[in-house]
Every structure is written in structure tokens, then in C-alpha cells.
Design an enzyme around this catalytic site. Sequence first.
Site, short mmCIF file in Angstrom:
data_model
loop_
_atom_site.label_atom_id
_atom_site.label_comp_id
_atom_site.label_asym_id
_atom_site.label_seq_id
_atom_site.Cartn_x
_atom_site.Cartn_y
_atom_site.Cartn_z
N HIS A 65 -3.35 6.85 2.70
CA HIS A 65 -3.78 5.53 2.26
C HIS A 65 -5.18 5.27 2.81
O HIS A 65 -5.44 5.45 3.99
CB HIS A 65 -2.79 4.48 2.76
N CYS A 86 0.80 -1.22 0.00
CA CYS A 86 0.00 0.00 0.00
C CYS A 86 0.83 1.27 0.00
O CYS A 86 0.31 2.35 -0.27
CB CYS A 86 -0.95 -0.01 1.19
N ASN A 94 -10.07 -0.52 0.49
CA ASN A 94 -8.60 -0.53 0.46
C ASN A 94 -8.16 -1.17 -0.85
O ASN A 94 -8.35 -2.36 -1.05
CB ASN A 94 -8.07 -1.31 1.67
#
Length: 312
Positions: free
Chosen positions: A237, A112, A267
Amino acid sequence: MNAGILGLGKYIPERILTNFDLEKMVDTNDEWIRTRTGIEERRIARDDEYTHDMAYEAGKKAIENAGLTPDDIDLIIVATVTQEATFPSVANIIQDRLGASKAAGMDMEAACSGFTFGMVTAAQFIQTGAYKNVLIVGADKLSKITNWEDRSTAVLFGDGAGAVVMGPVSDGRGLLSFDLGSDGSGGKYLNLDENKHLAMNGREVFRFAVRQMGEAAVRVMEKAKLSQDEIDLLIPHQANIRIMEASRERLGLPEEKLMKTVHKYGNTSSSSIALALVDAVEEGRVKDDDALLLVGFGAGLTWGALVLRYGK
């Protein structure tokens, strides 16, 4: 010479998987997901839609948005953890599909945090004069490594791709500071299990994320010599709304300076920050000369943060 953003692009799959859809798949409910993660829905790629397909579409749009052609691209960096094969790289696949015959290509794997790693890497090539135009793509198809019977992870993840073209920008704009890091001792908390499914110790990852995102964000602000009042938008993020809010509060930023897309994408790993950045620009939340703070964390464990002043 500094390196900044010349163009942006994104791609999201058509299929929407809502919390109510998940209620039929695992033992969970919409209220539980929303209150704990902030996620309402996520995009899921088709079985025959691969990471390189999404990366290609986002990259193509970013090049067009920059007013360039594929022949103008000197390097392609793709941040991903869901390549269809170890090689050829996703970057090489889309280099061919784009017709970017002059470009070198490589994949970057920092989960990520990968998009921030890619942007910082691109900036080094541009700042030294080695390359002029670099395409950075964050793309992941997490649906293929998600255990859809595990309610602790199935509710979190989605698919998508975001991209930017970076190149030389005028004085005062572009990348101002960055902070990249890794803590390999925490790799066991977020990994692929023996069935090639994403496995996570949520408590440990949450603890790491809140600490490192906040600390990295503070460090890049200090390096850029900017105060919290001089940050125009925080683009974190998009993993969990509680982690995102904790980062915002640590920096003392008002709620309107936090960019949120977690509710509609979930996500999306390497593409998470990229998609949020593209949406922020498309929604008019970013103006020329705005100071943007991008910060993320990922499997590895990794973290990456940067401050850039937007504008060509």
C-alpha cells in the site's frame, strides 16, 4: 483450479496537485512532504468526476486487457470507501455502464486493504467453480473527504482507480496464500469526523502499519512456502515511503524489489495497491511466473496480504 490475473486496467484523473501547489493552500513545503512521506504529487478528480466514473474506466480497460467482453464477467467487486451514495453500489452502477448483464455486483469496504480483500474474495468464487471471471476494482475519490485546511492529512491523499480481472489459471500460477485481518479497537485512529472529513492519528496508524504489514507479509510467505529470495516484487500500500521501506527491510528484500508509486499518486486508499500493480506490469517489472507479494493496511483498522504467481 487456481485463480489468477487475466487482465489489468487503471484510471487516473488529469489534474495534478503538486507539493508546490499545496504550499499555497496550507502551511507546508515540498521538502517536508517529500522527506516524511515520499509524495511529490497526486491526482485530483474533477468535481463532476465520481468514484464510479473512475471505477468504470479502470474496469473497462481490465476486461479489454484480459481479452474478454463484459458478457464474460460473472461478478464485479468494487473496493471503495467513497461511494456517492450508500446504494446503489458502485459495482451495480458500473455493471450497468459496462453492459455486464450476467454479472452480480457488490461493494467491499476495507479502506486501503480493500483491493486485497476483493482479490481474495474473488479467488474463493473461482476456486470453487462458482464463477469463472471476476472483475475486481479498487477506486476512491479521497479528495472529497479531505480537509484541505489540515496540513497533516491534506498532503497525503489522491484519487484514482485500478482493476484486475481474475479467472482460472494454469497449475502453479495464481493466488498462493493470503492473510486478512481486522483490529476494530483501532478504528478510532482513522475515521470520518463529524464534518465528513478524514481524520487520522498519524502516530498510532504509523505504528500499526509498520507492525502489521511486516507481520502479515511474513505470514503469507510462510504459507506459500517461499523464502525472501523467491519474492520477485513487493507491492505494498502506497501510504508513506517510510512505512513501505520498513516493510521491505523487515523482509530483507533489496530496494529494487520494492514497487513505488507513492511519489506520483500519493495515498489513493482502495486503489493504491491496484495502481501500483498495474504500473509494475506496464513498466515491465513483472514477468510470467514472478512471485508477487501484495500487502496493505487501512481504516478499520484492517490489513491484507497475499502472494500470487503472475501469469495466465
